[in-house]
Design a protein around this motif. Structure first.
Motif, PDB file in Angstrom:
ATOM      1  N   GLN A  29     -23.914  -7.537  16.159  1.00  0.00           N
ATOM      2  CA  GLN A  29     -23.769  -6.238  15.525  1.00  0.00           C
ATOM      3  C   GLN A  29     -22.435  -6.216  14.802  1.00  0.00           C
ATOM      4  O   GLN A  29     -21.525  -6.963  15.141  1.00  0.00           O
ATOM      5  CB  GLN A  29     -23.802  -5.124  16.563  1.00  0.00           C
ATOM      6  N   GLY A  30     -22.320  -5.341  13.826  1.00  0.00           N
ATOM      7  CA  GLY A  30     -21.039  -5.162  13.174  1.00  0.00           C
ATOM      8  C   GLY A  30     -21.117  -5.305  11.677  1.00  0.00           C
ATOM      9  O   GLY A  30     -22.189  -5.329  11.073  1.00  0.00           O
ATOM     10  N   THR A  31     -19.930  -5.433  11.090  1.00  0.00           N
ATOM     11  CA  THR A  31     -19.785  -5.518   9.643  1.00  0.00           C
ATOM     12  C   THR A  31     -18.706  -6.531   9.308  1.00  0.00           C
ATOM     13  O   THR A  31     -17.681  -6.591   9.988  1.00  0.00           O
ATOM     14  CB  THR A  31     -19.355  -4.146   9.074  1.00  0.00           C
ATOM     15  N   ILE A  32     -18.941  -7.314   8.266  1.00  0.00           N
ATOM     16  CA  ILE A  32     -17.925  -8.230   7.754  1.00  0.00           C
ATOM     17  C   ILE A  32     -17.327  -7.586   6.507  1.00  0.00           C
ATOM     18  O   ILE A  32     -18.046  -7.153   5.608  1.00  0.00           O
ATOM     19  CB  ILE A  32     -18.525  -9.604   7.376  1.00  0.00           C
ATOM     20  N   THR A  33     -16.000  -7.533   6.458  1.00  0.00           N
ATOM     21  CA  THR A  33     -15.301  -6.963   5.311  1.00  0.00           C
ATOM     22  C   THR A  33     -14.372  -8.016   4.730  1.00  0.00           C
ATOM     23  O   THR A  33     -13.643  -8.680   5.467  1.00  0.00           O
ATOM     24  CB  THR A  33     -14.470  -5.733   5.735  1.00  0.00           C
ATOM     25  N   GLU A  34     -14.418  -8.172   3.423  1.00  0.00           N
ATOM     26  CA  GLU A  34     -13.511  -9.088   2.733  1.00  0.00           C
ATOM     27  C   GLU A  34     -12.331  -8.269   2.229  1.00  0.00           C
ATOM     28  O   GLU A  34     -12.510  -7.253   1.553  1.00  0.00           O
ATOM     29  CB  GLU A  34     -14.233  -9.759   1.566  1.00  0.00           C
ATOM     30  N   ARG A  35     -11.139  -8.703   2.565  1.00  0.00           N
ATOM     31  CA  ARG A  35      -9.939  -7.960   2.181  1.00  0.00           C
ATOM     32  C   ARG A  35      -8.975  -8.863   1.417  1.00  0.00           C
ATOM     33  O   ARG A  35      -8.911 -10.056   1.646  1.00  0.00           O
ATOM     34  CB  ARG A  35      -9.226  -7.429   3.418  1.00  0.00           C
ATOM     35  N   THR A  36      -8.225  -8.234   0.529  1.00  0.00           N
ATOM     36  CA  THR A  36      -7.087  -8.889  -0.116  1.00  0.00           C
ATOM     37  C   THR A  36      -5.889  -7.967   0.059  1.00  0.00           C
ATOM     38  O   THR A  36      -6.043  -6.754   0.200  1.00  0.00           O
ATOM     39  CB  THR A  36      -7.334  -9.143  -1.614  1.00  0.00           C
ATOM     40  N   ILE A  37      -4.720  -8.563   0.085  1.00  0.00           N
ATOM     41  CA  ILE A  37      -3.494  -7.794   0.259  1.00  0.00           C
ATOM     42  C   ILE A  37      -2.610  -8.028  -0.958  1.00  0.00           C
ATOM     43  O   ILE A  37      -2.428  -9.175  -1.380  1.00  0.00           O
ATOM     44  CB  ILE A  37      -2.748  -8.225   1.539  1.00  0.00           C
ATOM     45  N   GLU A  38      -2.073  -6.955  -1.509  1.00  0.00           N
ATOM     46  CA  GLU A  38      -1.117  -7.082  -2.604  1.00  0.00           C
ATOM     47  C   GLU A  38       0.272  -6.800  -2.073  1.00  0.00           C
ATOM     48  O   GLU A  38       0.506  -5.783  -1.433  1.00  0.00           O
ATOM     49  CB  GLU A  38      -1.463  -6.108  -3.734  1.00  0.00           C
ATOM     50  N   ARG A  39       1.167  -7.740  -2.336  1.00  0.00           N
ATOM     51  CA  ARG A  39       2.553  -7.588  -1.902  1.00  0.00           C
ATOM     52  C   ARG A  39       3.470  -7.899  -3.071  1.00  0.00           C
ATOM     53  O   ARG A  39       3.059  -8.523  -4.040  1.00  0.00           O
ATOM     54  CB  ARG A  39       2.860  -8.544  -0.747  1.00  0.00           C
ATOM     55  N   ASP A  40       4.703  -7.477  -2.916  1.00  0.00           N
ATOM     56  CA  ASP A  40       5.690  -7.808  -3.942  1.00  0.00           C
ATOM     57  C   ASP A  40       5.822  -9.321  -4.051  1.00  0.00           C
ATOM     58  O   ASP A  40       5.867 -10.031  -3.043  1.00  0.00           O
ATOM     59  CB  ASP A  40       7.054  -7.207  -3.586  1.00  0.00           C
ATOM     60  N   ASP A  41       5.837  -9.812  -5.282  1.00  0.00           N
ATOM     61  CA  ASP A  41       5.966 -11.238  -5.536  1.00  0.00           C
ATOM     62  C   ASP A  41       7.438 -11.621  -5.383  1.00  0.00           C
ATOM     63  O   ASP A  41       8.276 -11.146  -6.142  1.00  0.00           O
ATOM     64  CB  ASP A  41       5.457 -11.568  -6.940  1.00  0.00           C
ATOM     65  N   PRO A  42       7.751 -12.494  -4.409  1.00  0.00           N
ATOM     66  CA  PRO A  42       9.154 -12.845  -4.210  1.00  0.00           C
ATOM     67  C   PRO A  42       9.753 -13.623  -5.385  1.00  0.00           C
ATOM     68  O   PRO A  42      10.957 -13.614  -5.587  1.00  0.00           O
ATOM     69  CB  PRO A  42       9.144 -13.699  -2.937  1.00  0.00           C
ATOM     70  N   GLU A  43       8.900 -14.276  -6.164  1.00  0.00           N
ATOM     71  CA  GLU A  43       9.385 -15.057  -7.304  1.00  0.00           C
ATOM     72  C   GLU A  43       9.590 -14.198  -8.543  1.00  0.00           C
ATOM     73  O   GLU A  43      10.347 -14.574  -9.433  1.00  0.00           O
ATOM     74  CB  GLU A  43       8.410 -16.189  -7.596  1.00  0.00           C
ATOM     75  N   ASN A  44       8.883 -13.073  -8.649  1.00  0.00           N
ATOM     76  CA  ASN A  44       8.982 -12.184  -9.806  1.00  0.00           C
ATOM     77  C   ASN A  44       9.171 -10.748  -9.321  1.00  0.00           C
ATOM     78  O   ASN A  44       8.188 -10.025  -9.128  1.00  0.00           O
ATOM     79  CB  ASN A  44       7.720 -12.264 -10.675  1.00  0.00           C
ATOM     80  N   PRO A  45      10.405 -10.321  -9.124  1.00  0.00           N
ATOM     81  CA  PRO A  45      10.650  -8.954  -8.632  1.00  0.00           C
ATOM     82  C   PRO A  45       9.999  -7.906  -9.529  1.00  0.00           C
ATOM     83  O   PRO A  45       9.972  -8.037 -10.749  1.00  0.00           O
ATOM     84  CB  PRO A  45      12.177  -8.840  -8.660  1.00  0.00           C
ATOM     85  N   GLY A  46       9.416  -6.899  -8.886  1.00  0.00           N
ATOM     86  CA  GLY A  46       8.745  -5.826  -9.621  1.00  0.00           C
ATOM     87  C   GLY A  46       7.272  -6.089  -9.867  1.00  0.00           C
ATOM     88  O   GLY A  46       6.556  -5.220 -10.344  1.00  0.00           O
ATOM     89  N   GLU A  47       6.813  -7.294  -9.605  1.00  0.00           N
ATOM     90  CA  GLU A  47       5.398  -7.623  -9.786  1.00  0.00           C
ATOM     91  C   GLU A  47       4.730  -7.787  -8.419  1.00  0.00           C
ATOM     92  O   GLU A  47       5.373  -8.079  -7.429  1.00  0.00           O
ATOM     93  CB  GLU A  47       5.251  -8.913 -10.592  1.00  0.00           C
TER      94      GLU A  47
END
Length: 117
Positions: A29-47
């Motif tokens: 039983q249950g559900t599979i969820t696909e997730r992505t996470i957006e974080r600040d890019d350490p190589e390009n500040p502000g992106e």
């Protein structure tokens, strides 16, 4: 299910459904969820930079929601088992309907009173 169907025909259909149950394989039983996470890019500040995809399996255990992270391979296998569970539920519903129809046609019920007197 039509109540006018013959009992032998309904019993054959019931037997086919039973055979389908034996072929289902693992069930979950249950559900599979696909997730992505957006974080600040350490190589390009502000992106922002997208990380993932991550897969999560969520289900209920003893009234509580449980979430487990899965690999992509696990997510694929678990999703098949979840799909099997949904097929199982559909087959069981059809078997319940057939059982009721068969029993109504093969057993004698109580005599009902005529309330129009």
């Amino acid at each position: 299910m039509k109540t006018s169907e013959s009992v032998p025909r309904m019993k054959r259909h019931y037997a086919k459904l039973t055979a389908h149950l034996a072929k289902l394989g693992p069930i979950l039983q249950g559900t599979i969820t696909e997730r992505t996470i957006e974080r600040d890019d350490p190589e390009n500040p502000g992106e922002k930079k997208a990380y993932g995809p991550y897969f999560q399996w969520t289900w209920k255990r003893a009234g509580k929601t449980v979430t487990v992270n899965l690999s992509a391979a696990q997510a694929k296998a678990y999703q098949k088992a979840i799909d099997n569970h949904r097929r199982l539920e559909n087959i069981l519903g059809e078997m319940r309907d057939l059982s009721l129809a068969i029993l109504e046609q093969t057993t004698e019920g109580v005599i009902k009173r005529n309330r129009n007197k």
